[in-house]
Design an enzyme around this catalytic site. Structure first.
Site, PDB file in Angstrom:
ATOM      1  N   ASP A  22     -12.824  63.417  61.925  1.00 36.85           N
ATOM      2  CA  ASP A  22     -13.012  64.585  61.059  1.00 36.85           C
ATOM      3  C   ASP A  22     -11.774  65.476  61.014  1.00 36.85           C
ATOM      4  OD1 ASP A  22     -15.630  63.610  60.932  1.00 36.85           O
ATOM      5  OD2 ASP A  22     -16.302  64.930  62.544  1.00 36.85           O
ATOM      6  N   GLU A 178     -20.853  65.073  51.954  1.00 36.83           N
ATOM      7  CA  GLU A 178     -20.503  65.892  53.114  1.00 36.83           C
ATOM      8  C   GLU A 178     -19.004  66.150  53.135  1.00 36.83           C
ATOM      9  OE1 GLU A 178     -21.798  63.575  56.438  1.00 36.83           O
ATOM     10  OE2 GLU A 178     -20.499  61.892  55.950  1.00 36.83           O
TER      11      GLU A 178
END
Length: 503
Positions: A22, A178
């Protein structure tokens, strides 16, 4: 640190190997700063610095104080700290992130990204996870979260200004929109998201609008990046962030994995940070495939000092690379009690326990080895390779013997043992990819053993690596290699980690 040769005129990809998922990046002048998710580990959110987007050095952790990060013992692994976004605005660094195991989404600030960072400002009106920060021309601060929803906030107080509004949510029918990031580029606002789930179907799509709240029109060529349904060695490409270099070129950092072995392919290092060049065509970003070797960029490279392969624990504090499970109480983990040694005092009785006293570093190479000199001092402890509470291997010294233990799901067993003289002993693990043997080839073999007085290594047990992989265990993390105490007080004189040549 690399034991593998690479083609001339290239740089290795991933640029940050091992469990660094991430990624979010920002540039200030000629300096780049990047943060990643840390899940159940303390300290949380590694902060890295680079001058060239290729060579990165960890300079700290944003959540390095207990007042900043609470990770309850009753929360499972792969909870905790999800998907930070790092931005620089009005002379300060801003970091927004969600702790799914505690207070939800919070905002931190710092003048120096190496720290110290502020205590978290709670944002109770921000829903969801994967929060992004962006400011428009009049100073309005926009937070966009998974789903994809957006709300304005006052970053000084944490107050939300209005109700969250739904935005464009990606390709119709695509799983899990997302990881949104919102950018002002030229006359457009671009909303880039991940979709398809963080497994093999992962991808990146983008849309644009004239205002930060849309409406957004999708790119006609979405997804702009995915390796799904390919045989490429890099898979699960997604959760990306964009950055512009000083020369005007654009780049994408993203997470991806390197599966190994036969069907279905196992990734054991976790999701790693990769780099890809971006071209703009007709107002849309174009990203090629993500290779294992990138052409050397046109600007000068700035190699950074490598993380030492050996830590003798001579400092008053641990280096920022070292992480622990959920907490690191000073009374249980110290380098001050016995000069030149790391001292661990047991809480949980094994790696199965959520409060195990463990200090480790991310495994960053498919072929590597680790050694530690451990003095059980009447206690028990040793060297472990951990994925979570239910998936770990370790070699443990204490009570006049050394034993190899394995935990795979509900099964826990003592695999091998050997008596040893009282006193310190060097424990080790060697990790080597399995040779090809058809579709059932696993990713690697982990050999645990003892270093003899003459320097030779005696293997006590060799264990299959597939059971310490995400494809078996699930979750979002990668392997962490380190030291632990299971009973009493245990001392560690040194820890060596080094990459070894691929077979």
């Amino acid at each position: 640190m690399s034991a593998q040769p690479r083609p001339t005129g290239t740089v290795p990809n991933p640029v940050i190997p091992g469990f660094h998922p991430d990624p979010s990046v920002c540039r200030v002048g000629e300096d780049y700063y990047l943060v990643c998710s840390s899940f159940e580990y303390f300290p949380g959110i590694p902060v890295l610095h680079s001058r060239d987007l290729v060579h990165w050095r960890q300079i700290g952790n944003a959540l390095d104080r207990p007042s900043q990060l609470r990770l309850p013992l009753d929360q499972p692994s792969s909870g905790g700290v999800f998907a930070p976004t790092l931005r620089h605005h009005d002379g300060r660094f801003h970091l927004i992130v969600t702790n799914v195991s505690d207070r939800g989404t919070v905002l931190l600030t710092a003048t120096d990204p190496a720290g110290p960072w502020s205590d978290p400002l709670h944002l109770p009106g921000v829903p969801g996870i994967d929060p992004d920060l962006a400011w428009d021309e009049d100073g309005t601060c926009w937070v966009t979260v998974n789903g994809i929803a957006q709300v304005r906030i006052d970053p000084a107080t944490g107050e939300t200004l209005g109700e969250p509004q739904r935005l464009w949510s990606g390709t119709p029918g695509a799983l899990a929109p997302e990881a949104p990031h919102l950018y002002r580029i030229g006359r457009w606002w671009y909303l880039m998201i991940a979709e398809g789930g963080t497994e093999r179907g992962h991808g990146v799509s983008i849309a644009r609008g004239r205002t930060p709240s849309g409406p957004f029109e999708p790119c006609p060529h979405n997804p702009v990046l995915t390796h799904r349904s390919t045989a490429r060695p890099v898979q699960n490409t997604g959760h990306a962030d964009l950055v512009q270099a000083p020369d005007g070129s654009w780049w994408m950092v993203l997470l991806a994995v390197r599966p190994r072995g036969g069907t279905p392919g196992w990734h054991v290092l976790g999701r790693e940070t990769f780099l890809a060049p971006v071209e703009w065509v007709d107002g849309w970003p174009v990203v090629g495939e993500v290779p294992l070797e990138l052409p050397t960029p046109s600007w000068p490279l700035h190699p950074v000092p490598e993380v030492p392969t050996r830590d003798d624990f001579d400092g008053a504090a641990l280096d920022p690379q070292w992480i622990s499970v959920r907490r690191r109480p000073a009374e249980l983990v110290t380098t001050g009690e016995r000069p030149g040694w790391l001292t661990l005092r047991a809480a949980g009785a094994s790696l199965d326990a959520p409060d195990v006293v463990f200090v480790g570093r991310r495994q960053q190479h498919h072929a590597c080895r680790a050694r530690t000199l451990v003095d059980p001092a009447g206690g028990r402890g040793g060297l472990a390779v951990r994925l979570d509470e239910e998936h770990h291997y370790e070699i443990e010294a204490g009570g006049g013997e050394v034993k190899v233990l394995a935990r795979v799901g509900p099964l826990r067993s003592e695999v091998a043992s050997r008596p040893v003289p009282a006193g310190a002993v060097v424990l080790g693990v060697e990790i080597v990819p399995e040779p090809p043997r058809g579709s059932r080839t696993g990713p690697d073999t982990l050999s645990f053993g003892i270093e003899e007085p003459d320097g030779s290594f005696t293997v006590l047990a060799a264990l299959g690596g597939r059971y310490l992989s995400t494809e078996v265990a699930g979750g979002f993390t990668g392997r962490v290699v380190g030291m632990y105490a299971a009973a009493g007080t245990v001392h560690f004189d040194r820890f060596d980690y080094e990459a070894t040549p691929l077979p």
